[in-house]
Design an enzyme around this catalytic site. Sequence first.
Site, PDB file in Angstrom:
ATOM      1  N   HIS A  69     -16.406  33.360 -14.285  1.00 15.19           N
ATOM      2  CA  HIS A  69     -16.319  32.460 -13.118  1.00 15.19           C
ATOM      3  C   HIS A  69     -17.708  31.972 -12.693  1.00 15.19           C
ATOM      4  O   HIS A  69     -17.868  30.825 -12.282  1.00 15.19           O
ATOM      5  CB  HIS A  69     -15.689  33.168 -11.919  1.00 15.19           C
ATOM      6  CG  HIS A  69     -14.191  33.101 -11.876  1.00 15.19           C
ATOM      7  ND1 HIS A  69     -13.502  31.912 -11.815  1.00 15.19           N
ATOM      8  CD2 HIS A  69     -13.248  34.079 -11.868  1.00 15.19           C
ATOM      9  CE1 HIS A  69     -12.195  32.170 -11.771  1.00 15.19           C
ATOM     10  NE2 HIS A  69     -12.015  33.476 -11.803  1.00 15.19           N
ATOM     11  N   GLN A 113     -14.857  31.244  -6.003  1.00 20.92           N
ATOM     12  CA  GLN A 113     -13.426  31.081  -5.704  1.00 20.92           C
ATOM     13  C   GLN A 113     -13.156  30.865  -4.222  1.00 20.92           C
ATOM     14  O   GLN A 113     -12.068  30.445  -3.834  1.00 20.92           O
ATOM     15  CB  GLN A 113     -12.628  32.279  -6.227  1.00 20.92           C
ATOM     16  CG  GLN A 113     -12.580  32.345  -7.754  1.00 20.92           C
ATOM     17  CD  GLN A 113     -11.787  33.537  -8.227  1.00 20.92           C
ATOM     18  OE1 GLN A 113     -12.324  34.634  -8.337  1.00 20.92           O
ATOM     19  NE2 GLN A 113     -10.506  33.345  -8.489  1.00 20.92           N
ATOM     20  N   HIS A 166     -14.020  38.622 -16.904  1.00 20.38           N
ATOM     21  CA  HIS A 166     -13.291  37.518 -16.270  1.00 20.38           C
ATOM     22  C   HIS A 166     -14.093  36.965 -15.082  1.00 20.38           C
ATOM     23  O   HIS A 166     -14.247  35.754 -14.930  1.00 20.38           O
ATOM     24  CB  HIS A 166     -11.912  38.040 -15.826  1.00 20.38           C
ATOM     25  CG  HIS A 166     -11.072  37.062 -15.057  1.00 20.38           C
ATOM     26  ND1 HIS A 166      -9.832  36.646 -15.495  1.00 20.38           N
ATOM     27  CD2 HIS A 166     -11.279  36.418 -13.876  1.00 20.38           C
ATOM     28  CE1 HIS A 166      -9.330  35.784 -14.623  1.00 20.38           C
ATOM     29  NE2 HIS A 166     -10.180  35.643 -13.620  1.00 20.38           N
ATOM     30  N   GLU A 167     -14.627  37.885 -14.252  1.00 14.94           N
ATOM     31  CA  GLU A 167     -15.354  37.441 -13.048  1.00 14.94           C
ATOM     32  C   GLU A 167     -16.718  36.845 -13.406  1.00 14.94           C
ATOM     33  O   GLU A 167     -17.155  35.864 -12.787  1.00 14.94           O
ATOM     34  CB  GLU A 167     -15.518  38.593 -12.055  1.00 14.94           C
ATOM     35  CG  GLU A 167     -14.215  39.220 -11.552  1.00 14.94           C
ATOM     36  CD  GLU A 167     -13.208  38.224 -11.019  1.00 14.94           C
ATOM     37  OE1 GLU A 167     -13.626  37.161 -10.521  1.00 14.94           O
ATOM     38  OE2 GLU A 167     -12.003  38.480 -11.130  1.00 14.94           O
ATOM     39  N   CYS A 205      -5.245  34.952 -12.511  1.00 13.69           N
ATOM     40  CA  CYS A 205      -6.411  34.555 -11.723  1.00 13.69           C
ATOM     41  C   CYS A 205      -5.921  34.049 -10.373  1.00 13.69           C
ATOM     42  O   CYS A 205      -4.953  33.289 -10.305  1.00 13.69           O
ATOM     43  CB  CYS A 205      -7.170  33.447 -12.455  1.00 13.69           C
ATOM     44  SG  CYS A 205      -8.629  32.869 -11.576  1.00 13.69           S
ATOM     45  N   LEU A 206      -6.609  34.473  -9.299  1.00  8.78           N
ATOM     46  CA  LEU A 206      -6.192  34.037  -7.959  1.00  8.78           C
ATOM     47  C   LEU A 206      -6.331  32.522  -7.795  1.00  8.78           C
ATOM     48  O   LEU A 206      -5.698  31.939  -6.925  1.00  8.78           O
ATOM     49  CB  LEU A 206      -7.021  34.759  -6.890  1.00  8.78           C
ATOM     50  CG  LEU A 206      -6.762  36.278  -6.785  1.00  8.78           C
ATOM     51  CD1 LEU A 206      -7.700  36.902  -5.771  1.00  8.78           C
ATOM     52  CD2 LEU A 206      -5.312  36.562  -6.427  1.00  8.78           C
ATOM     53  N   GLY A 243     -10.030  41.253  -8.522  1.00  8.75           N
ATOM     54  CA  GLY A 243     -11.377  40.717  -8.677  1.00  8.75           C
ATOM     55  C   GLY A 243     -11.472  39.343  -8.046  1.00  8.75           C
ATOM     56  O   GLY A 243     -10.475  38.617  -7.970  1.00  8.75           O
TER      57      GLY A 243
HETATM   58 ZN    ZN Z   1     -10.197  34.481 -11.853  1.00  9.21          ZN
END
Ligand code: ZN
Length: 174
Positions: free
Chosen positions: A140, A51, A136-137, A94-95, A46
Amino acid sequence: MTIKPIIILPDPLLKQVSEPVATVDDAVRKLADDMLETMYDAPGIGLAAIQIGVPRRLLVIDVSKEGEEKQPLVVINPTILKSSDERSVYEEGCLSIPDYYAEVERPATLTVEFVNRDGKMQTIDADGLLATCLQHEIDHLNGTLFIDHISKLKRDMVIRKFTKASKTRGTKAI
Ligand code: ZN
């Protein structure tokens, strides 16, 4: 399609609330495609636009298993219509917080309304990993990270570690 650099904790952009996408035009579709390519390259399941430094309410997800056919999902301006009282726990990463994982408890199922890549309204009932990933997304888009759901002690430790690392890393995203 272009792979974009992913911003890393403690970049202040990660705390920013993203603005709705006004119209789904070619520029938005190009952004979604770039985000998918960036996510697959990372690799991740995701990615939210913020991001890669774009404060728009747009996210991409693919929770298909390795070796399975890809199932890219482009989610624009999502709204959570309902979520279950039943909770589930997943170990999340998380990236933007590389190599850190922690268990997070969230509603086990939810219904999300959103605009898809073609600009059409769509509703999805999600459970399992997809439910966790969507939450989660969507977090963000509201400037919330998964570490905001863990204990303050653990969160402060992670932020300290990444703040220290960012000083040696300099300003260039690598
Ligand atoms: Zn994340």
